[in-house]
Every structure is written in C-alpha cells, then in structure tokens.
Scaffold this active site. Sequence first.
Site, PDB file in Angstrom:
ATOM      1  N   HIS A   1       0.004  -3.944  -9.641  1.00 35.32           N
ATOM      2  CA  HIS A   1      -1.001  -3.826  -8.579  1.00 35.32           C
ATOM      3  C   HIS A   1      -1.845  -5.096  -8.467  1.00 35.32           C
ATOM      4  CE1 HIS A   1      -2.970  -1.263  -5.655  1.00 35.32           C
ATOM      5  NE2 HIS A   1      -4.159  -1.556  -6.146  1.00 35.32           N
TER       6      HIS A   1
ATOM      7  N   SER B   1      -6.055  -3.565  -1.914  1.00 31.80           N
ATOM      8  CA  SER B   1      -6.164  -2.235  -2.494  1.00 31.80           C
ATOM      9  C   SER B   1      -7.079  -1.348  -1.637  1.00 31.80           C
ATOM     10  CB  SER B   1      -6.646  -2.347  -3.949  1.00 31.80           C
ATOM     11  OG  SER B   1      -6.495  -1.140  -4.642  1.00 31.80           O
TER      12      SER B   1
ATOM     13  N   ASP C   1       4.378  -1.457  -8.924  1.00 31.57           N
ATOM     14  CA  ASP C   1       2.961  -1.123  -8.727  1.00 31.57           C
ATOM     15  C   ASP C   1       2.718   0.311  -9.199  1.00 31.57           C
ATOM     16  OD1 ASP C   1       0.392  -0.474  -7.675  1.00 31.57           O
ATOM     17  OD2 ASP C   1       0.650  -1.921  -6.051  1.00 31.57           O
TER      18      ASP C   1
END
Length: 205
Positions: free
Chosen positions: A186, A105, A155
Amino acid sequence: MSYEYIYQPAKQQAEANTLLLLHGTGGTEHDLLEIAQFIDPNANVLSLRGNEPERHMNRFFKRHGEGNLDIENLKYHAKDLYNFIEALAWEKGFNPANVVPIGYSNGANIAGGILYLYDNPFKGAILLHPMVPFRDEEMPNLSHTPVFIGAGTNDPICAPSESEELKTSLQSAGSPVTLHWEDYGHSLSMSELQAAKGWYATAVG
C-alpha cells in the site's frame, strides 16, 4: 464545511492546472507537496487537511474499519469537497475546470467519490491506491476525465481485484483509465510517481 489548506498560486494562475492534494489517513496538508512539485512545478497547488478526524488521525471521511468505507459519510464529504473547491476557485482565481486531484489512499477515495457523483468534475485525476467508492450509484459522464490508478499487486488494503473493478467502472462511464501496477504493498514508490508524472504530461498536460 471548511478545510485547513495550503494554496500556492502559479505564475500563470488562471491558465494553469491546479493540483488538488489529498493525503492518506493520518496525514496533513504538507504530505504531498513534494509530489506536486515533481508532477508539475508550473501548477497551482491546493493541499487540504482532512476534516473528519478519527481519534488523532486526519481523514476526509469516516470508515467502519480498515478497508470498510462509511458510504453515506463519504457521499456527504465528496459533495461538500466539490462545492468547497468551486467556491475557493472564485475566491483565489484559479480555473475550476483545470483541477487535477492527486489523492493517496483515503484521499484517493474521496476524489473517487467525486468522480462517481459528477459529470467530468476534474480535468484528470491521479488516484494512488484507491478503492471503489460506491457500488449503488449510476455512473456520470467521465468521457473528458482521464484517470491514472496506481495500484499494488500485493496491497493488503486494496486487493488487485478492487483496482480492476475500479478501472472497469470508470471506463464504463467513458473515462480513459490507465492502471499502473507496483509491488510495494500500500506504499508509494518512486517508480509509481514517475509513471504518474509521465501519464500526466501526456493525458492532462
């Protein structure tokens, strides 16, 4: 700028790959240690804590909101991180040419930022749920930097189109890119990490 970090040298430090661990928003330098052990137990490990706090959360660069990157701040921190790694390599004795980031991320995005700014900055890169860092930069030469992208078909932060765009952009710079899809939003999954491990063994070793 400096970073809080954990460095764990391998037995053959100078020859080994160095896994650069870059956590997601709100994480710490401890978050990805088990993943590094899973991917390559014989590697050096350099795990950093983001030094750009957002309220009480650790990040590697600023954002304007979820999924809205602060581009200039990302560029600043990407360059700063690249220089930090180079300097630390000489201090600790690992080979900077053998660094392989594993970023999740926010951590994947700063690793991606470095990829967009420097010729072949890493031996390879594992980007887990990244976004496209820049869209106004001339791409460097990445012909010797294979990249694994872990993406989610559902996501909510990084749309599939974003993952496809990132793949195309990196490929335009010559990078051999593997785009792996999962259905866990995610979040990271074991199947995603297993795919990354398999890719690492063949593409980076």
